[in-house]
Scaffold this motif. Structure first.
Motif: not given
Length: 406
Positions: A94-95, A175-179, A181-192
């Protein structure tokens, strides 16, 4: 909570199934984000003055950082747990996306790809091991197909979605990079929210010392498998470094969607090859897959020379199917011998070989692009594929079955 790997004959519990799905989506997302900048390469070249050799250096930096993460950080998940290291990989990816928001010169592109390379290396070991830990036992081809093809599927999805957004969406550079980044953060939350599969153990600092952790029983199959990984991933580096330039200069299209289609033609069909590998013995999958990859290399060289877009994409599709077959077959010669505690280290070695197979040819080809045309460079990649194809025909063999292991 520590959850052990299921024993033979035990039905996979729902929590493991959800963990497998979350990890697979996360793995795909890391690599999808890693391909998100590729449709913008022609824009960077025409608007910002970046060059083909700079793009190849960026690709090399990505692969080198992935190898570093694999060899130095690849066994951390054995000590700190799969999930903390997997989440760290997602945050790094995401970074990298957020860094790419500011690309107007070489340095931000390089830094963003460095972060994405580190994320790819961590994901290949930690998330890859978590996938193996939580994978269902049936169908048997699934774990090898996911661990070999998820990366290429992610790359294909990422580049195609990015191409669509760059072509038709607002703010194409952001737009692509923002999208993603949001997906990756969501995946991190799901794995947690998923259960851990290994207990935390001491020794994390000593695990940072690079070591080739290959199970003794897997070693006889590693040399040929390494050749397969190098030849197939070399073409992945080729499409990453030169795909958009070939689409623009040799195939006559400056469309981001065409650049995405050229890249995805090789990456996307690899999952089909991984699925088909379940119908072959490992050695037969290696031989058949490398036959297709060698034929594809010859087709790519001919298409880039003649400027035929359809032939180039068709050859890429054939090569992608061959890549999935050959790499899944190679994985199936190595994984059956690995105990659970050996998987992260073995996967780290496999992906380190694969990324090196992408990086070294990309570095050589990038420097050669200053004096040689891209069709000539394509011919060099085809020659590498033919060489490994011959070695595979002569040397592929099946491992002895090991009951109760992958």
């Amino acid at each position: 909570m520590t959850q052990t790997h299921p024993q033979p004959g035990r039905t996979t519990v729902p929590a493991e199934g959800r963990g497998f799905i979350a990890a697979t989506v996360s793995f795909v997302s890391v690599f999808a984000a890693g391909a998100s900048a590729i449709p913008l390469y022609d824009t960077y070249r025409s608007a910002d003055g970046l060059t083909n050799d700079q793009f190849s250096l960026v690709a090399v930096a990505y692969f080198v950082c992935a190898v570093f993460a694999l060899l130095v950080l690849g066994r951390l998940s054995n000590h700190h747990g799969r999930l903390p290291v997997s989440i760290a990989a997602l945050l790094l990816a995401a970074a990298g996306c957020l860094t790419l928001l500011w690309v107007h010169s070489f340095l931000p592109l390089l830094l963003g790809r460095v972060l994405q390379g580190l994320a790819a290396g961590l994901a290949s070991s930690a998330i890859g091991a978590y996938i193996v830990d939580t994978a269902p036992r049936r169908p048997r081809w699934l774990v090898a197909a996911v661990t070999t093809a998820a990366a290429t599927i992610g790359l294909a999805l990422g580049v195609f979605l990015s191409g669509v957004l760059v072509e038709f969406g607002p703010a194409p550079r952001q737009l692509t990079f923002c999208l993603f980044a949001a997906v990756l953060l969501g995946c991190a939350a799901a794995l947690a929210t998923r259960p851990e599969t290994v207990a935390r153990t001491p020794g994390a600092w000593s695990s940072l010392i690079p070591r080739l952790a290959v199970p003794t029983a897997s070693r006889p199959y590693l040399p040929l498998a390494s050749g397969v990984f190098v030849a197939t991933w070399a073409f992945g580096g080729y499409f990453t470094s030169f795909g958009p330039s070939i689409a623009a200069d040799d195939l006559g299209s400056h469309s981001p969607l065409v650049a995405a289609a050229v890249f995805a033609s090789y990456m996307a069909p690899s999952f089909l090859g991984g699925f088909l590998a379940g119908r072959f013995t490992p050695a037969a999958a290696q031989r058949t897959g490398m036959t297709l990859v060698a034929a594809a290399g010859i087709g790519l060289a001919a298409a880039s020379t003649a400027g035929i877009l359809g032939l180039f994409i068709g050859a890429g599709v054939v090569g992608g199917i061959g890549m999935g077959l050959a790499t899944s077959g190679s994985m199936n010669t190595l994984l059956p011998e690995a105990l659970p505690r050996e998987r992260a280290g073995l996967l780290a070695v496999i992906y380190a070989i694969s990324y090196t197979g992408s990086a070294v040819p990309s570095l050589i080809a990038g420097q050669a692009s200053r004096v040689l045309s891209l069709p000539v460079i394509t011919t060099g990649y085809a020659a590498l594929a033919v060489l490994v194809w011959v070695a595979t025909l002569l040397g592929a063999r099946n491992p002895a079955p090991v009951p109760g292991r992958y």
